[in-house]
Enzyme design. Structure first.
Site, mmCIF file in Angstrom:
data_model
loop_
_atom_site.group_PDB
_atom_site.id
_atom_site.type_symbol
_atom_site.label_atom_id
_atom_site.label_comp_id
_atom_site.label_asym_id
_atom_site.label_seq_id
_atom_site.Cartn_x
_atom_site.Cartn_y
_atom_site.Cartn_z
ATOM 1 N N ASP A 94 0.823 -1.206 0.000
ATOM 2 C CA ASP A 94 0.000 0.000 0.000
ATOM 3 C C ASP A 94 0.859 1.258 0.000
ATOM 4 O O ASP A 94 0.642 2.183 -0.791
ATOM 5 C CB ASP A 94 -0.924 -0.023 1.221
ATOM 6 C CG ASP A 94 -2.183 0.806 1.013
ATOM 7 O OD1 ASP A 94 -2.581 0.979 -0.152
ATOM 8 O OD2 ASP A 94 -2.774 1.261 2.001
ATOM 9 N N ASP A 153 -9.072 -1.700 2.732
ATOM 10 C CA ASP A 153 -8.925 -1.160 4.085
ATOM 11 C C ASP A 153 -9.918 -1.778 5.054
ATOM 12 O O ASP A 153 -9.816 -1.585 6.266
ATOM 13 C CB ASP A 153 -9.104 0.359 4.059
ATOM 14 C CG ASP A 153 -8.063 1.039 3.186
ATOM 15 O OD1 ASP A 153 -6.935 0.536 3.109
ATOM 16 O OD2 ASP A 153 -8.383 2.060 2.548
#
Length: 558
Positions: free
Chosen positions: A352, A428
């Site tokens: 990420d 997420d």
């Protein structure tokens, strides 16, 4: 007293977060009917009232046949104390404004067939203009003209927007609710699987239960590394071949989300005890409930697929399908132990951060690969100061269905010009959710009545999300949420296991089994047939011994 202090603090925080945008609203009415249209103004040059009630109302005069680059042929008495609408072009905004001001007009709207930009002028001319000035779409004015004709009254106002929008709370509620429900569902399925195995008479769950049907488990570090490598490769392919692969992803999402929504609805029906009416056709058995649920889920997925680019309302269906997708993913994909959780979450954290913060140094437009893929063609390089509003409806650009979207509820003017959303990626929710699901299953294995691991990990996820939003608001830019969620959830889970003296069991996961009695824990293989235990023990390089009273378990030492 403490409550009063908290209210005052939040009020000051909201006031401090208010910003004056360049988007504003043109409120046009004739006494009976009213419409509102998007306009763009320069707040530092010609500020507008902040509310409709405080805005001055003027009669709107149609002068779109003129560019107003000079005052010739215009009767000053016909425009005195009124608002004018003229066409854009041939001369500067300041020149048009000064001529309108000289004729006695109180406000000037410039109709544009081009992209709406913030009106500007030389610094020396800023102080000369004392009337309201804004740009509006020409097509919007034509619409207003058709509705109201010559009886147009206009108010111009620019409601301040705020960084702290209620949509953030909605996103937070969606993410927390999904993680909690997904973790609870995973634990409930594990409990059902163990109960069905225990009731199988020592056969180790010879028949497949509904809880573990289709479940996939990641138990090898190598598999985790390969999984993350495939994700990286897919993201890079999406970056270079977006225009083709986006449609493949949309089709896959429609199929996967419809299946996930069916699983969620079916589980709810089972929970409330809704019966099934079955019938047979040529030796094929069908359930009325299943057919109805399948029809509803497929219909929702098809409606989303057809209207996916309609921003005003389709976000509701996308969020519904996204929630179902995340829940089903957390229930279907299980991580076998905390070691695998740490490896997977750590690799995805690096993934990420790399694709958000590092890749902008290698891309041509300076936009990260992650943002480019998530936003599609709408992503661009550094924005120029201010805003740009298309004068005509633009063909919709395809976007990947990989985020939860909620419109910004207080951005009235911005939403009128172009819908603004608060977003949160599915990753997420899913990535920390896999650890939450593992904690929920671990509570089942140790028969924890208080669900201490599950509750602790959910609280950690909530705090991580709060920190993410705080950093986002303070920095004014989007954040890779895993940067905060992974440390919060992993460290919290490890601390809880360490404080309870269960780190060894928590780390090794399903390679252990709980044995009851005074809290003493023996982790090994789930209920295994007696004649299979030696073979399994050799595979895992365990020292084993049979327990006389159980005759089904083995104690492993690593």
């Amino acid at each position: 007293m403490e409550g009063t202090v908290a209210v005052v603090f939040l009020s000051l925080l909201c006031l401090a977060s208010e910003i004056n945008g360049q988007e504003a609203i043109s409120h046009i009415s004739n006494g009976d009917t009213e419409r509102e249209f998007c306009i763009v103004h320069n707040h530092s040059w010609t500020p507008l009232a902040q509310s409709l009630n405080s805005a001055m109302e003027y009669q709107l005069v149609n002068m779109t046949s003129s560019l107003l680059c000079d005052s010739s042929g215009i009767n000053a008495s016909s425009v005195m104390g009124k608002a004018l609408v003229v066409m854009r072009g041939n001369c500067d905004f300041s020149q048009k404004a000064l001529i309108a001001q000289g004729l006695g007009a109180m406000a000037l709207l410039i109709a544009s067939n081009k992209t709406l930009t913030i009106p500007s002028a030389n610094e020396s001319e800023y102080a000369k203009v004392n009337i309201s000035l804004a740009l509006m779409r020409y097509k919007d004015f034509l619409e207003a003209w058709q509705v109201f004709g010559n009886e147009m009254q206009v108010k111009l106002y620019a409601p301040p927007s705020t960084k702290i929008d209620p949509s953030i709370a909605v996103i937070l509620l969606i993410s927390i609710g999904t993680v909690v429900l997904g973790g609870y569902w995973s634990g409930a399925c594990e409990r059902e699987r163990l109960n069905s195995g225990a009731s199988g008479g020592g056969g180790g769950g010879g028949g497949e239960s509904k809880a573990d049907s289709g479940e996939l488990s990641l138990y090898s570090p190598l598999k985790v590394v390969i999984f993350v490598a495939l994700m990286c490769g897919m993201l890079v392919l999406m970056y270079f071949f977006y225009k083709v692969l986006v449609y493949v992803i949309i089709v896959i999402f429609c199929l996967a989300s419809a299946s996930a929504l069916y699983s969620c609805f079916d589980a709810v029906m089972d929970k409330i005890g809704c019966g099934t009416l079955r019938f047979s056709v040529r030796n094929w058995n069908f359930s009325v409930r299943s057919l109805l649920l399948a029809a509803v889920c497929i219909s929702i997925s098809v409606v989303w697929g057809v209207y996916r680019n309609e921003d005003r309302w389709i976000w509701i269906l996308q969020d519904l399908l996204g929630i179902a997708f995340c829940l089903n993913f957390m229930k279907t994909i299980s991580l076998s132990n905390f070691k695998i959780c740490v490896i997977l979450l750590s690799l995805l954290l690096v993934y990420d951060v790399f694709f958000v913060f590092i890749t902008p140094f290698f891309t041509k437009n300076g936009v990260s690969i992650m943002v480019q893929v998530a936003l599609g063609p709408d992503a661009s390089g550094e924005k120029t100061q201010g805003v740009e509003i298309p004068a005509e409806p633009q063909p919709p650009s395809e976007k990947l269905p990989v985020v939860m979207r909620v419109p910004r509820l207080l951005a009235w003017a911005q939403n009128l010009c172009m819908m603004q959303f608060s977003i949160l990626g599915y990753g997420d929710i899913i990535v920390p959710g896999l650890l939450v699901a593992y904690c929920s299953r671990f509570d089942v294995w140790i028969k924890s009545k208080r669900k201490v691991y599950f509750v602790s990990c959910c609280i950690a996820y909530f705090l991580g999300m709060i920190l993410t939003f705080i950093v986002m608001l303070l920095s004014g830019m989007g954040q890779p949420a895993l940067l905060y969620l992974v440390p919060f959830t992993v460290i919290t889970s490890a601390v809880v296991a360490g404080c309870r003296g269960e780190m060894k069991q928590f780390w090794a996961g399903t390679t252990y089994q709980v044995r009851g009695g005074e809290g003493e824990l023996y982790w090994c293989f789930s209920i295994i047939p007696k004649n299979v235990i030696p073979l399994v023990a050799v595979i895992f390089d365990c020292q084993y011994r049979f327990i006389k009273e159980k005759n089904l378990s083995t104690v492993c030492s690593f």
